[in-house]
Design a protein around this motif. Structure first.
Motif, PDB file in Angstrom:
ATOM      1  N   GLY A  81     -60.552  13.004  17.330  1.00 23.59           N
ATOM      2  CA  GLY A  81     -61.093  14.278  16.832  1.00 23.59           C
ATOM      3  C   GLY A  81     -60.106  15.420  16.895  1.00 23.59           C
ATOM      4  O   GLY A  81     -60.486  16.552  17.189  1.00 23.59           O
ATOM      5  N   ALA A  82     -58.835  15.161  16.594  1.00 25.11           N
ATOM      6  CA  ALA A  82     -57.815  16.201  16.764  1.00 25.11           C
ATOM      7  C   ALA A  82     -57.662  17.107  15.556  1.00 25.11           C
ATOM      8  O   ALA A  82     -57.473  18.305  15.705  1.00 25.11           O
ATOM      9  CB  ALA A  82     -56.464  15.554  17.066  1.00 25.11           C
ATOM     10  N   CYS A  83     -57.726  16.551  14.343  1.00 24.24           N
ATOM     11  CA  CYS A  83     -57.286  17.344  13.187  1.00 24.24           C
ATOM     12  C   CYS A  83     -58.412  18.126  12.518  1.00 24.24           C
ATOM     13  O   CYS A  83     -58.175  19.136  11.891  1.00 24.24           O
ATOM     14  CB  CYS A  83     -56.599  16.442  12.171  1.00 24.24           C
ATOM     15  SG  CYS A  83     -57.730  15.362  11.255  1.00 24.24           S
ATOM     16  N   ARG A  84     -59.632  17.650  12.601  1.00 24.81           N
ATOM     17  CA  ARG A  84     -60.816  18.313  12.030  1.00 24.81           C
ATOM     18  C   ARG A  84     -60.857  18.299  10.501  1.00 24.81           C
ATOM     19  O   ARG A  84     -61.625  19.038   9.902  1.00 24.81           O
ATOM     20  CB  ARG A  84     -60.924  19.768  12.495  1.00 24.81           C
ATOM     21  CG  ARG A  84     -61.331  20.015  13.955  1.00 24.81           C
ATOM     22  CD  ARG A  84     -62.199  18.977  14.495  1.00 24.81           C
ATOM     23  NE  ARG A  84     -63.122  19.409  15.528  1.00 24.81           N
ATOM     24  CZ  ARG A  84     -63.360  18.733  16.650  1.00 24.81           C
ATOM     25  NH1 ARG A  84     -62.692  17.634  16.912  1.00 24.81           N
ATOM     26  NH2 ARG A  84     -64.275  19.130  17.500  1.00 24.81           N
ATOM     27  N   ILE A  85     -60.031  17.477   9.866  1.00 27.22           N
ATOM     28  CA  ILE A  85     -60.056  17.463   8.406  1.00 27.22           C
ATOM     29  C   ILE A  85     -61.258  16.661   7.900  1.00 27.22           C
ATOM     30  O   ILE A  85     -61.650  16.757   6.743  1.00 27.22           O
ATOM     31  CB  ILE A  85     -58.721  16.900   7.847  1.00 27.22           C
ATOM     32  CG1 ILE A  85     -58.423  17.494   6.477  1.00 27.22           C
ATOM     33  CG2 ILE A  85     -58.705  15.394   7.748  1.00 27.22           C
ATOM     34  CD1 ILE A  85     -58.024  18.898   6.490  1.00 27.22           C
ATOM     35  N   CYS A  86     -61.859  15.862   8.785  1.00 31.55           N
ATOM     36  CA  CYS A  86     -62.975  14.988   8.387  1.00 31.55           C
ATOM     37  C   CYS A  86     -64.326  15.658   8.614  1.00 31.55           C
ATOM     38  O   CYS A  86     -65.345  14.974   8.683  1.00 31.55           O
ATOM     39  CB  CYS A  86     -62.909  13.693   9.185  1.00 31.55           C
ATOM     40  SG  CYS A  86     -63.223  13.959  10.942  1.00 31.55           S
ATOM     41  N   LEU A  87     -64.332  16.989   8.717  1.00 29.24           N
ATOM     42  CA  LEU A  87     -65.587  17.697   9.001  1.00 29.24           C
ATOM     43  C   LEU A  87     -66.681  17.367   7.987  1.00 29.24           C
ATOM     44  O   LEU A  87     -66.414  17.243   6.791  1.00 29.24           O
ATOM     45  CB  LEU A  87     -65.343  19.208   8.970  1.00 29.24           C
ATOM     46  CG  LEU A  87     -64.513  19.794  10.109  1.00 29.24           C
ATOM     47  CD1 LEU A  87     -64.234  21.267   9.839  1.00 29.24           C
ATOM     48  CD2 LEU A  87     -65.212  19.618  11.448  1.00 29.24           C
TER      49      LEU A  87
ATOM     50  N   PRO B 161     -61.851  12.730   3.903  1.00 25.60           N
ATOM     51  CA  PRO B 161     -60.427  12.732   4.246  1.00 25.60           C
ATOM     52  C   PRO B 161     -60.218  12.635   5.759  1.00 25.60           C
ATOM     53  O   PRO B 161     -61.048  13.126   6.533  1.00 25.60           O
ATOM     54  CB  PRO B 161     -59.931  14.081   3.713  1.00 25.60           C
ATOM     55  CG  PRO B 161     -61.142  14.946   3.684  1.00 25.60           C
ATOM     56  CD  PRO B 161     -62.320  14.046   3.439  1.00 25.60           C
ATOM     57  N   THR B 162     -59.139  11.978   6.164  1.00 26.54           N
ATOM     58  CA  THR B 162     -58.804  11.891   7.593  1.00 26.54           C
ATOM     59  C   THR B 162     -57.300  12.079   7.761  1.00 26.54           C
ATOM     60  O   THR B 162     -56.530  11.859   6.835  1.00 26.54           O
ATOM     61  CB  THR B 162     -59.171  10.515   8.190  1.00 26.54           C
ATOM     62  OG1 THR B 162     -58.436   9.508   7.500  1.00 26.54           O
ATOM     63  CG2 THR B 162     -60.653  10.220   8.109  1.00 26.54           C
ATOM     64  N   LEU B 163     -56.901  12.467   8.958  1.00 24.15           N
ATOM     65  CA  LEU B 163     -55.477  12.541   9.301  1.00 24.15           C
ATOM     66  C   LEU B 163     -55.213  11.867  10.640  1.00 24.15           C
ATOM     67  O   LEU B 163     -54.281  11.099  10.781  1.00 24.15           O
ATOM     68  CB  LEU B 163     -55.035  14.009   9.410  1.00 24.15           C
ATOM     69  CG  LEU B 163     -54.339  14.657   8.234  1.00 24.15           C
ATOM     70  CD1 LEU B 163     -53.996  16.091   8.592  1.00 24.15           C
ATOM     71  CD2 LEU B 163     -53.082  13.904   7.835  1.00 24.15           C
ATOM     72  N   CYS B 164     -56.052  12.182  11.632  1.00 18.88           N
ATOM     73  CA  CYS B 164     -55.782  11.676  12.980  1.00 18.88           C
ATOM     74  C   CYS B 164     -56.554  10.395  13.259  1.00 18.88           C
ATOM     75  O   CYS B 164     -56.626   9.952  14.401  1.00 18.88           O
ATOM     76  CB  CYS B 164     -56.105  12.736  14.027  1.00 18.88           C
ATOM     77  SG  CYS B 164     -57.865  13.045  14.257  1.00 18.88           S
ATOM     78  N   HIS B 165     -57.143   9.815  12.203  1.00 21.63           N
ATOM     79  CA  HIS B 165     -57.952   8.618  12.411  1.00 21.63           C
ATOM     80  C   HIS B 165     -57.196   7.361  12.004  1.00 21.63           C
ATOM     81  O   HIS B 165     -56.467   7.356  11.018  1.00 21.63           O
ATOM     82  CB  HIS B 165     -59.248   8.705  11.603  1.00 21.63           C
ATOM     83  CG  HIS B 165     -60.096   7.486  11.739  1.00 21.63           C
ATOM     84  ND1 HIS B 165     -60.847   7.238  12.858  1.00 21.63           N
ATOM     85  CD2 HIS B 165     -60.264   6.417  10.926  1.00 21.63           C
ATOM     86  CE1 HIS B 165     -61.457   6.080  12.724  1.00 21.63           C
ATOM     87  NE2 HIS B 165     -61.118   5.557  11.562  1.00 21.63           N
ATOM     88  N   ASN B 166     -57.382   6.299  12.797  1.00 14.84           N
ATOM     89  CA  ASN B 166     -56.884   4.971  12.438  1.00 14.84           C
ATOM     90  C   ASN B 166     -57.931   3.986  12.926  1.00 14.84           C
ATOM     91  O   ASN B 166     -58.379   4.081  14.076  1.00 14.84           O
ATOM     92  CB  ASN B 166     -55.528   4.712  13.117  1.00 14.84           C
ATOM     93  CG  ASN B 166     -54.940   3.366  12.736  1.00 14.84           C
ATOM     94  OD1 ASN B 166     -55.509   2.323  13.029  1.00 14.84           O
ATOM     95  ND2 ASN B 166     -53.796   3.394  12.086  1.00 14.84           N
TER      96      ASN B 166
ATOM     97  N   ILE C 147     -69.239  19.162  12.026  1.00  8.08           N
ATOM     98  CA  ILE C 147     -68.902  18.176  13.063  1.00  8.08           C
ATOM     99  C   ILE C 147     -67.847  17.195  12.535  1.00  8.08           C
ATOM    100  O   ILE C 147     -67.821  16.882  11.348  1.00  8.08           O
ATOM    101  CB  ILE C 147     -70.155  17.394  13.529  1.00  8.08           C
ATOM    102  CG1 ILE C 147     -70.914  16.807  12.324  1.00  8.08           C
ATOM    103  CG2 ILE C 147     -71.061  18.273  14.352  1.00  8.08           C
ATOM    104  CD1 ILE C 147     -72.081  15.924  12.717  1.00  8.08           C
ATOM    105  N   PRO C 148     -66.960  16.706  13.430  1.00  8.16           N
ATOM    106  CA  PRO C 148     -65.957  15.730  12.988  1.00  8.16           C
ATOM    107  C   PRO C 148     -66.608  14.366  12.783  1.00  8.16           C
ATOM    108  O   PRO C 148     -67.183  13.801  13.718  1.00  8.16           O
ATOM    109  CB  PRO C 148     -64.955  15.699  14.149  1.00  8.16           C
ATOM    110  CG  PRO C 148     -65.727  16.157  15.334  1.00  8.16           C
ATOM    111  CD  PRO C 148     -66.826  17.052  14.851  1.00  8.16           C
ATOM    112  N   SER C 149     -66.525  13.839  11.570  1.00  7.56           N
ATOM    113  CA  SER C 149     -67.229  12.586  11.271  1.00  7.56           C
ATOM    114  C   SER C 149     -66.574  11.386  11.942  1.00  7.56           C
ATOM    115  O   SER C 149     -67.233  10.388  12.208  1.00  7.56           O
ATOM    116  CB  SER C 149     -67.275  12.365   9.762  1.00  7.56           C
ATOM    117  OG  SER C 149     -65.973  12.278   9.235  1.00  7.56           O
TER     118      SER C 149
END
Ligand code: SF4
Ligand code: FES
Length: 208
Positions: A53-59, A41-46, A69-71
């Motif tokens: 690396g702002a939201c950390r949902i992609c850990l 999952p991602t939120l701050c990625h495009n 780590i943020p992927s």
């Protein structure tokens, strides 16, 4: 070290979720996983904008590393062993989404992502202790659907080069604002900020 040159491209081997793969050097863990249909999952990625690396949902978890780590912003390296769905990863993402939900309890996008990650505010059993406090006791500092992912700021700076948006203040009162909170004279009304916003916080209106 497992590195192979393939027609001038440097290829490296790593393991994701117990399967070995070969990827082109220079990719991030998220890009590598996505290229093999491994969901993160991602939120701050495009894909069009530099990782932040702002939201950390992609850990994700890298074997031997003390922290998750943020992927989206971590480059692959030879012989990495990555887990994208271990219990530790699930706990880490759950903690992150509970923090985001406590900031933006009315955001449908965040509520839906939370459900995908096993957090349902209607179901107390889905919350851990921190989540229970954040979502039931703590009150948001102000009403917002903005998760401070910075995509709007970055698209405006990197793609359209207008710099019409920026971050203002720190901590829980941090917000996205135009420079000096005045009408942004550099804004061309392209709507890129609204297009990339993952929570539909930004709407475009005609002004005269
Ligand atoms: S307004 Fe939208 S794109 Fe901008 S930081 Fe907030 S959530 Fe991200
Ligand atoms: S998507 Fe990776 S930190 Fe936000």
């Amino acid at each position: 070290m497992q590195i192979r040159r393939s027609e001038e491209r440097i290829m490296i081997n790593l393991t994701i979720d117990e399967k070995e793969y070969e990827f082109e050097d220079g990719m991030t863990i998220y890009e590598a996983a996505k290229s093999r249909d491994i969901p993160i999952p991602t939120l701050c990625h495009n894909d069009m904008i530099k990782p932040y690396g702002a939201c950390r949902i992609c850990l994700v978890e890298e074997k031997g590393k003390p922290t998750l780590i943020p992927s989206c912003s971590t480059p692959i390296s030879p012989n990495m062993i990555i887990s994208t769905n271990s219990d530790r990863v699930k706990r880490g993402r759950k903690f992150v989404i509970e923090l985001l939900l406590s900031r933006c309890p009315e955001s449908e996008e965040i509520k839906n992502l939370a459900k995908d990650l096993g957090v349902d505010t209607e179901n107390a059993e889905s919350l851990d202790l921190v989540g229970t406090y954040l979502l039931k006791e703590a009150k948001p500092a102000f009403e917002t659907k903005c998760v401070l992912c910075g995509l709007c700021v970055r698209v405006c700076a990197e793609i359209t080069e207008r710099h019409a948006l920026g971050f203002s203040k720190r901590g829980i009162i941090r917000k996205i604002k135009t420079p000096f909170e005045k009408y942004a004279t550099t804004c061309i009304g392209c709507g890129s900020c609204a297009y990339v916003c993952p929570t539909n916080t930004i709407t475009i209106e005609e002004v005269s």
